[in-house]
Design a protein around this motif. Structure first.
Motif, mmCIF file in Angstrom:
data_model
loop_
_atom_site.group_PDB
_atom_site.id
_atom_site.type_symbol
_atom_site.label_atom_id
_atom_site.label_comp_id
_atom_site.label_asym_id
_atom_site.label_seq_id
_atom_site.Cartn_x
_atom_site.Cartn_y
_atom_site.Cartn_z
ATOM 1 N N MET A 115 1.968 2.888 5.719
ATOM 2 C CA MET A 115 1.191 3.875 4.961
ATOM 3 C C MET A 115 1.050 5.170 5.770
ATOM 4 N N ALA A 174 2.372 2.274 -3.399
ATOM 5 C CA ALA A 174 1.442 2.990 -4.280
ATOM 6 C C ALA A 174 1.294 4.441 -3.840
ATOM 7 N N GLU A 175 1.238 4.684 -2.535
ATOM 8 C CA GLU A 175 1.125 6.059 -2.047
ATOM 9 C C GLU A 175 2.396 6.849 -2.330
ATOM 10 N N ASN A 235 2.351 7.987 -5.770
ATOM 11 C CA ASN A 235 1.094 8.637 -6.154
ATOM 12 C C ASN A 235 0.337 7.795 -7.183
ATOM 13 N N HIS A 247 -2.210 5.615 -6.390
ATOM 14 C CA HIS A 247 -3.571 5.243 -6.005
ATOM 15 C C HIS A 247 -4.549 5.902 -6.970
ATOM 16 N N ILE A 248 -5.675 5.280 -7.139
ATOM 17 C CA ILE A 248 -6.703 5.818 -8.022
ATOM 18 C C ILE A 248 -7.261 7.102 -7.412
ATOM 19 N N SER A 249 -7.374 8.120 -8.228
ATOM 20 C CA SER A 249 -7.996 9.367 -7.764
ATOM 21 C C SER A 249 -8.907 9.896 -8.857
ATOM 22 N N LEU A 287 0.820 -1.216 0.000
ATOM 23 C CA LEU A 287 0.000 0.000 0.000
ATOM 24 C C LEU A 287 0.851 1.263 0.000
ATOM 25 N N SER A 290 -5.937 11.291 5.513
ATOM 26 C CA SER A 290 -5.671 9.882 5.193
ATOM 27 C C SER A 290 -4.801 9.233 6.263
#
Length: 173
Positions: A147, A67-68, A71, A73-75, A64, A99
């Motif tokens: 995360m 991905a953060e 950048n 992650h789905i936005s 996780l 978050s």
């Protein structure tokens, strides 16, 4: 700050490597189970339990933070893409803090759940094989906790105006 960035980078990379290894091991394990079941009429014991309580948790939660950090992650930016760049940057910056709070709560709750599972010695019986599953419950707070660290770091970078190099789009400018 550079030390923290390097340390987070190494931790994130380590968890992604562990996740990648878990994918490979899961493929080998499932393949061996299918071959054993249909060719030798003897499946590998506890495959479903191990896949669902260990491999899948590692694959889903440990990476996780990677991905953060990237950048990735789905936005969906239906409304905010029309805002001025400075406002978008502030919205993104404060989203890091929100978050981090949410993932902090997830980390805390999943850690207390893992402690409870450990105290009770949680296990599953599959094909007359006893499989301890409580250790797998610690994987979620590890992934969520990392995360939190990445999000807090990104928030501090937002507050200080620091741009992080090495990761595309790490901090929106």
């Amino acid at each position: 700050m550079d030390f923290i960035d390097r340390w987070l980078g190494r931790a994130v990379n380590l968890t992604s490597v562990v996740g990648s290894i878990a994918v490979g091991l899961m493929m080998v394990h499932i393949t061996a189970d299918v071959i054993g079941k249909f060719i030798f009429f003897s499946p590998v014991p506890a495959t479903i339990t191990l896949v669902s309580n260990y491999y899948m948790v590692v694959v889903a939660f440990l990476p996780l933070a990677l991905a953060e950090r990237r950048n990735a992650h789905i936005s969906v930016e239906v409304l905010t893409e029309r805002f001025p760049a400075a406002l978008q940057r502030h919205i993104n910056g404060w989203t890091y803090l929100l978050s981090a709070v949410v993932f902090g709560l997830l980390t805390y709750r999943s850690f207390t759940d893992a402690l409870d599972k450990q105290d009770t010695g949680s296990f599953i019986m599959e094909q007359s094989t006893k499989v301890l599953i409580w250790p797998g419950h610690y994987l979620l707070p590890i992934g969520a906790g990392l995360m939190v660290l990445v999000l807090v770091y990104k928030f501090v970078c937002y507050l200080t105006g620091r741009h992080i190099s090495g990761a595309p789009g790490y901090i929106a400018e």
